[in-house]
Write a protein that holds these residues in place. Structure first.
Motif, PDB file in Angstrom:
ATOM      1  N   ALA A   1       0.879  -1.178   0.000  1.00  0.00           N
ATOM      2  CA  ALA A   1       0.000   0.000   0.000  1.00  0.00           C
ATOM      3  C   ALA A   1       0.915   1.226   0.000  1.00  0.00           C
ATOM      4  CB  ALA A   1      -0.932  -0.024   1.194  1.00  0.00           C
ATOM      5  N   GLY A   2       1.252   1.752   1.169  1.00  0.00           N
ATOM      6  CA  GLY A   2       2.174   2.891   1.237  1.00  0.00           C
ATOM      7  C   GLY A   2       3.528   2.574   0.623  1.00  0.00           C
ATOM      8  N   SER A   3       3.923   1.318   0.660  1.00  0.00           N
ATOM      9  CA  SER A   3       5.242   0.974   0.108  1.00  0.00           C
ATOM     10  C   SER A   3       5.278   1.164  -1.409  1.00  0.00           C
ATOM     11  CB  SER A   3       5.661  -0.448   0.501  1.00  0.00           C
ATOM     12  OG  SER A   3       4.711  -1.376   0.067  1.00  0.00           O
ATOM     13  N   ALA A   4       4.104   1.231  -2.068  1.00  0.00           N
ATOM     14  CA  ALA A   4       4.089   1.547  -3.504  1.00  0.00           C
ATOM     15  C   ALA A   4       4.574   2.980  -3.725  1.00  0.00           C
ATOM     16  CB  ALA A   4       2.694   1.366  -4.076  1.00  0.00           C
ATOM     17  N   MET A   5       4.310   3.862  -2.752  1.00  0.00           N
ATOM     18  CA  MET A   5       4.789   5.255  -2.851  1.00  0.00           C
ATOM     19  C   MET A   5       6.314   5.282  -2.701  1.00  0.00           C
ATOM     20  SD  MET A   5       2.100   6.968  -3.379  1.00  0.00           S
ATOM     21  CE  MET A   5       1.113   5.641  -4.008  1.00  0.00           C
ATOM     22  N   GLN A   6       6.804   4.404  -1.828  1.00  0.00           N
ATOM     23  CA  GLN A   6       8.267   4.329  -1.651  1.00  0.00           C
ATOM     24  C   GLN A   6       8.934   3.803  -2.922  1.00  0.00           C
ATOM     25  OE1 GLN A   6       7.635   1.963   1.883  1.00  0.00           O
ATOM     26  NE2 GLN A   6       8.587   3.525   3.159  1.00  0.00           N
TER      27      GLN A   6
ATOM     28  N   GLU B   1       4.070  13.977  -1.991  1.00  0.00           N
ATOM     29  CA  GLU B   1       3.996  14.660  -3.289  1.00  0.00           C
ATOM     30  C   GLU B   1       2.974  13.995  -4.213  1.00  0.00           C
ATOM     31  OE1 GLU B   1       7.743  14.652  -5.404  1.00  0.00           O
ATOM     32  OE2 GLU B   1       6.847  15.803  -7.041  1.00  0.00           O
ATOM     33  N   SER B   2       2.711  12.711  -3.978  1.00  0.00           N
ATOM     34  CA  SER B   2       1.752  11.992  -4.835  1.00  0.00           C
ATOM     35  C   SER B   2       0.388  12.678  -4.838  1.00  0.00           C
ATOM     36  CB  SER B   2       1.615  10.541  -4.361  1.00  0.00           C
ATOM     37  OG  SER B   2       1.086  10.511  -3.036  1.00  0.00           O
ATOM     38  N   GLU B   3       0.063  13.346  -3.734  1.00  0.00           N
ATOM     39  CA  GLU B   3      -1.260  13.961  -3.647  1.00  0.00           C
ATOM     40  C   GLU B   3      -1.412  15.119  -4.642  1.00  0.00           C
ATOM     41  OE1 GLU B   3      -2.730  14.929   0.233  1.00  0.00           O
ATOM     42  OE2 GLU B   3      -4.568  15.754  -0.630  1.00  0.00           O
TER      43      GLU B   3
ATOM     44  N   THR C   1      -0.842   4.503  -9.447  1.00  0.00           N
ATOM     45  CA  THR C   1      -0.317   3.744  -8.303  1.00  0.00           C
ATOM     46  C   THR C   1      -1.163   4.029  -7.057  1.00  0.00           C
ATOM     47  OG1 THR C   1       1.881   3.880  -9.276  1.00  0.00           O
ATOM     48  CG2 THR C   1       1.767   3.242  -6.961  1.00  0.00           C
ATOM     49  N   LEU C   2      -1.498   5.302  -6.851  1.00  0.00           N
ATOM     50  CA  LEU C   2      -2.403   5.625  -5.732  1.00  0.00           C
ATOM     51  C   LEU C   2      -3.737   4.904  -5.915  1.00  0.00           C
ATOM     52  CD1 LEU C   2      -2.194   9.482  -5.039  1.00  0.00           C
ATOM     53  CD2 LEU C   2      -1.718   7.637  -3.416  1.00  0.00           C
ATOM     54  N   GLN C   3      -4.238   4.924  -7.145  1.00  0.00           N
ATOM     55  CA  GLN C   3      -5.537   4.291  -7.422  1.00  0.00           C
ATOM     56  C   GLN C   3      -5.483   2.788  -7.112  1.00  0.00           C
ATOM     57  OE1 GLN C   3      -6.924   7.436 -10.920  1.00  0.00           O
ATOM     58  NE2 GLN C   3      -6.800   5.312 -11.472  1.00  0.00           N
TER      59      GLN C   3
ATOM     60  N   ASP D   1      -6.838   4.577   9.014  1.00  0.00           N
ATOM     61  CA  ASP D   1      -5.704   5.109   9.771  1.00  0.00           C
ATOM     62  C   ASP D   1      -4.411   4.691   9.086  1.00  0.00           C
ATOM     63  OD1 ASP D   1      -5.100   2.399  10.825  1.00  0.00           O
ATOM     64  OD2 ASP D   1      -6.881   2.701  12.041  1.00  0.00           O
ATOM     65  N   GLY D   2      -3.271   5.103   9.655  1.00  0.00           N
ATOM     66  CA  GLY D   2      -1.965   4.799   9.056  1.00  0.00           C
ATOM     67  C   GLY D   2      -1.429   5.985   8.260  1.00  0.00           C
ATOM     68  N   GLY D   3      -0.136   5.929   7.938  1.00  0.00           N
ATOM     69  CA  GLY D   3       0.579   7.060   7.347  1.00  0.00           C
ATOM     70  C   GLY D   3      -0.030   7.594   6.064  1.00  0.00           C
ATOM     71  N   MET D   4      -0.607   6.708   5.253  1.00  0.00           N
ATOM     72  CA  MET D   4      -1.077   7.115   3.926  1.00  0.00           C
ATOM     73  C   MET D   4      -2.371   7.928   3.965  1.00  0.00           C
ATOM     74  SD  MET D   4      -1.300   4.488   0.757  1.00  0.00           S
ATOM     75  CE  MET D   4      -1.745   5.193  -0.820  1.00  0.00           C
ATOM     76  N   VAL D   5      -3.065   7.923   5.107  1.00  0.00           N
ATOM     77  CA  VAL D   5      -4.362   8.594   5.132  1.00  0.00           C
ATOM     78  C   VAL D   5      -4.233  10.114   5.293  1.00  0.00           C
ATOM     79  CG1 VAL D   5      -5.483   6.509   5.998  1.00  0.00           C
ATOM     80  CG2 VAL D   5      -4.905   8.352   7.606  1.00  0.00           C
ATOM     81  N   ALA D   6      -2.985  10.601   5.316  1.00  0.00           N
ATOM     82  CA  ALA D   6      -2.789  12.049   5.227  1.00  0.00           C
ATOM     83  C   ALA D   6      -3.168  12.540   3.827  1.00  0.00           C
ATOM     84  CB  ALA D   6      -1.320  12.392   5.516  1.00  0.00           C
ATOM     85  N   ASN D   7      -3.289  11.615   2.882  1.00  0.00           N
ATOM     86  CA  ASN D   7      -3.521  11.966   1.483  1.00  0.00           C
ATOM     87  C   ASN D   7      -5.025  12.060   1.189  1.00  0.00           C
ATOM     88  OD1 ASN D   7      -3.787  11.764  -1.385  1.00  0.00           O
ATOM     89  ND2 ASN D   7      -1.717  10.910  -1.479  1.00  0.00           N
TER      90      ASN D   7
HETATM   91  P1  ADP Z   1       4.241   1.544   8.923  1.00  0.00           P
HETATM   92  O1  ADP Z   1       3.605   1.651  10.275  1.00  0.00           O
HETATM   93  O2  ADP Z   1       3.834   0.337   8.122  1.00  0.00           O
HETATM   94  O3  ADP Z   1       5.727   1.757   8.922  1.00  0.00           O
HETATM   95  P2  ADP Z   1       3.039   4.184   8.473  1.00  0.00           P
HETATM   96  O4  ADP Z   1       1.673   4.037   9.024  1.00  0.00           O
HETATM   97  O5  ADP Z   1       4.037   5.001   9.205  1.00  0.00           O
HETATM   98  O6  ADP Z   1       3.652   2.779   8.053  1.00  0.00           O
HETATM   99  O7  ADP Z   1       2.851   4.810   6.996  1.00  0.00           O
HETATM  100  C1  ADP Z   1       3.956   5.034   6.173  1.00  0.00           C
HETATM  101  C2  ADP Z   1       3.594   4.742   4.716  1.00  0.00           C
HETATM  102  O8  ADP Z   1       2.652   5.713   4.257  1.00  0.00           O
HETATM  103  C3  ADP Z   1       4.796   4.819   3.817  1.00  0.00           C
HETATM  104  O9  ADP Z   1       4.854   3.640   3.022  1.00  0.00           O
HETATM  105  C4  ADP Z   1       4.570   6.053   2.963  1.00  0.00           C
HETATM  106  O10 ADP Z   1       4.980   5.816   1.622  1.00  0.00           O
HETATM  107  C5  ADP Z   1       3.067   6.260   3.017  1.00  0.00           C
HETATM  108  N1  ADP Z   1       2.689   7.685   3.018  1.00  0.00           N
HETATM  109  C6  ADP Z   1       2.985   8.617   3.956  1.00  0.00           C
HETATM  110  N2  ADP Z   1       2.432   9.818   3.634  1.00  0.00           N
HETATM  111  C7  ADP Z   1       1.762   9.639   2.469  1.00  0.00           C
HETATM  112  C8  ADP Z   1       0.987  10.485   1.614  1.00  0.00           C
HETATM  113  N3  ADP Z   1       0.753  11.771   1.919  1.00  0.00           N
HETATM  114  N4  ADP Z   1       0.462   9.949   0.487  1.00  0.00           N
HETATM  115  C9  ADP Z   1       0.660   8.648   0.176  1.00  0.00           C
HETATM  116  N5  ADP Z   1       1.378   7.810   0.940  1.00  0.00           N
HETATM  117  C10 ADP Z   1       1.923   8.284   2.067  1.00  0.00           C
END
Ligand code: ADP
Length: 495
Positions: A308-313, A327-329, A379-381, A407-413
């Motif tokens: 999921a978020g690792s696709a952004m990485q 930046e993806s947003e 990729t986001l889609q 919840d989780g890091g990606m939901v800032a988007n």
């Molecule tokens: P974990 O707990 O699995 O380490 P986090 O909950 O801290 O992960 O979330 C981090 C992930 O969210 C990363 O893979 C990052 O690429 C993704 N991420 C963080 N901010 C954004 C964003 N604004 N848009 C898309 N993805 C994001």
């Protein structure tokens, strides 16, 4: 009433974190540290339990220092953890007999296949709600017994203890006095019957595991003994334990049947509360213990996708077409929804509901005009499409949520969450506090310690930061999902 704080330890796959809360669930201080990953050969992933212990004690000391807290200021400790990761240690010395075998480790794939060929997956699934897959602890325990010198004999003599990470930490925190785990962690071992809520003798004999290795299984909110380890600096009771995804369900106040949370970190985990029914899945999802409170079991359906978020990485570090995940947003907002390009991020195979370990990723539908922005947006889609596959599988199993808490890091988007709501045709709610996992553990501890009068209070504390209402017309949604299904069909190896 003693103390004014709750202390929660979140022992994750790549880092450990300790957060100190006041009794109203406000964060007072926190500390976090990464620890080393060990890859002895392809497909194997290990952690050194001593490194994990050191990391946990460091961040616990760190958080207490930042909060200016002494042991007497802490009412209770809660633990949440990476699930399934397996440790066996000596009951006398407390020393692990081998590294922890991490949930991602695939070394028991052939062993699992052999058991499946013997027709054993069906009885295993009926009792545990899981699949016969290396992901879960049971076959990792069997591997340690069969492959580490002297371990089977010592286990049969009752000299060794098995535990998931919560259980190992509890043992260390209590100075070896308590060997216990909670029902959510037990439910991920392949050895625990989720209907009887006990270790299952048939499963133990199937995997050749002596019962004497196993911990006592308690409620998520229970008395787990007194932590007196140096890092605590005194005596504090441990009062709550839950595996990370279940703790997030609790942190999201997911107490009613139908309530569903989806966590977007490295991977994506969807967990739906199914009440007191252990709903069997006909769509390759897992049936698991969502929580056990006051002896009452709440079951859950769970589906996960690996990327999921690792696709952004991947976009950032491998393709190098964005500088940062956030930046993806801006890119997706500028570009708009992409209808012809599909990214299938099956870098490590496809998880639920496909379970195709040999599938690999692909970018499909490129034309001469396709550019960077299309690939980033697609990729986001893809993360939303994968969620849609999970939610549809849950729907087919009889559990369709009316709203999804994320919840989780990606939901800032925000763009991602709007697209998610559109594709799911379901409202998506983001809480103020997106650190649901660690909050769940703190609250379990506070409830058991009597400083929080009801877990239901979390429902009152839960504040919505934003809701994303579905706004896409049905025809467009169907076109997009057809395109996605077609793309997935093209990467699957098992069709
Ligand atoms: P974990 O707990 O699995 O380490 P986090 O909950 O801290 O992960 O979330 C981090 C992930 O969210 C990363 O893979 C990052 O690429 C993704 N991420 C963080 N901010 C954004 C964003 N604004 N848009 C898309 N993805 C994001």
């Amino acid at each position: 009433m003693r103390g004014k704080f709750l202390l929660a330890i979140d022992q994750g796959t790549s880092s450990s974190r300790t957060v100190i809360y006041d009794h109203d669930a406000n964060v007072v201080a926190s500390d976090q540290q990464e620890f080393p990953q060990i890859y002895p050969q392809p497909g194997w992933v290990e952690h050194d339990p001593e490194e994990i212990w050191k990391c946990v004690t460091d961040v616990t000391r760190g958080a207490m220092q930042k909060a200016g807290a002494a042991a007497a200021d802490v009412s209770a400790i809660g633990i949440t953890n990476q699930r399934e990761t397996t440790v066996i240690w000596d009951r006398e010395s407390g020393k692990p007999v081998y590294n922890a075998i991490v949930w991602q480790d695939r070394r028991t794939a052939d062993y699992c296949q052999a058991k499946k060929d013997d027709g054993l997956e069906k009885p295993v699934t009926e009792k545990t709600g899981l699949k016969l897959d290396p992901y879960f602890s049971g076959t990792k325990v069997a591997w340690l017994l069969d492959n580490v010198d002297g371990v089977r004999a010592r286990a049969e003599a009752g000299k060794l203890a098995f535990g998931t990470i919560d259980c190992f930490l509890l043992w260390r925190l209590t100075g070896g006095r308590v060997h216990a785990t909670d029902a959510t962690n037990a439910s991920r071992t392949l050895l625990f019957n989720i209907h009887t809520q006990d270790w299952d003798d048939e499963l133990l004999s199937m995997f050749g595991i002596p019962r004497s290795l196993l911990p006592d299984v308690r409620d998520c909110a229970a008395d787990y003994g007194i932590a007196s380890a140096d890092c605590i600096g005194g005596d504090v009771p441990v009062c709550g334990i839950a595996g990370d995804q279940q703790s997030a369900l609790i942190g999201q106040a997911g107490f009613e049947p139908g309530m569903t949370k989806s966590t977007y970190g490295t991977g994506c985990f969807v967990v739906a509360n199914t009440g007191n029914t252990a709903l069997p899945s006909h769509n390759q999802l897992l049936t698991t213990v969502g929580m056990r409170i006051g002896g009452e079991v709440t079951y859950a359906l769970e589906g996960s996708v690996f990327v999921a978020g690792s696709a952004m990485q991947w976009l950032r570090d491998e393709l190098r077409i964005i500088d940062s995940a956030p930046e993806s947003e801006a890119i997706a907002r500028r570009n708009g929804v992409v209808e012809d390009v599909y990214v299938v991020p099956a870098f490590a195979g496809l998880g639920a509901p496909y379970w195709d370990p040999d599938a690999r990723g692909a970018i499909l539908g490129l034309t001469r005009g396709s550019g960077r922005d299309d690939i980033v947006t697609a990729t986001l889609q893809s993360v939303a499409f994968q969620t849609s596959d999970l939610i549809n599988a849950m729907g087919d199993d009889g559990m369709r949520p009316s709203v999804i808490r994320v919840d989780g890091g990606m939901v800032a988007n925000d763009w991602f969450l709007q697209f998610l709501a559109d594709v799911l045709d379901t409202p998506v709610e983001r809480p103020d506090n997106v650190e649901s996992t660690v909050l769940g553990a703190a609250y379990l501890a506070g409830f058991q310690a009597g400083v929080v009068d009801s877990l239901g209070n979390l429902g009152d504390l839960w504040q919505r930061d934003a809701v994303f209402e579905p706004a896409m017309d049905a025809a467009r949604r169907e076109r997009l999902l057809e395109g996605w299904n077609d793309a997935v069909r093209r990467v699957r190896t098992d069709d």
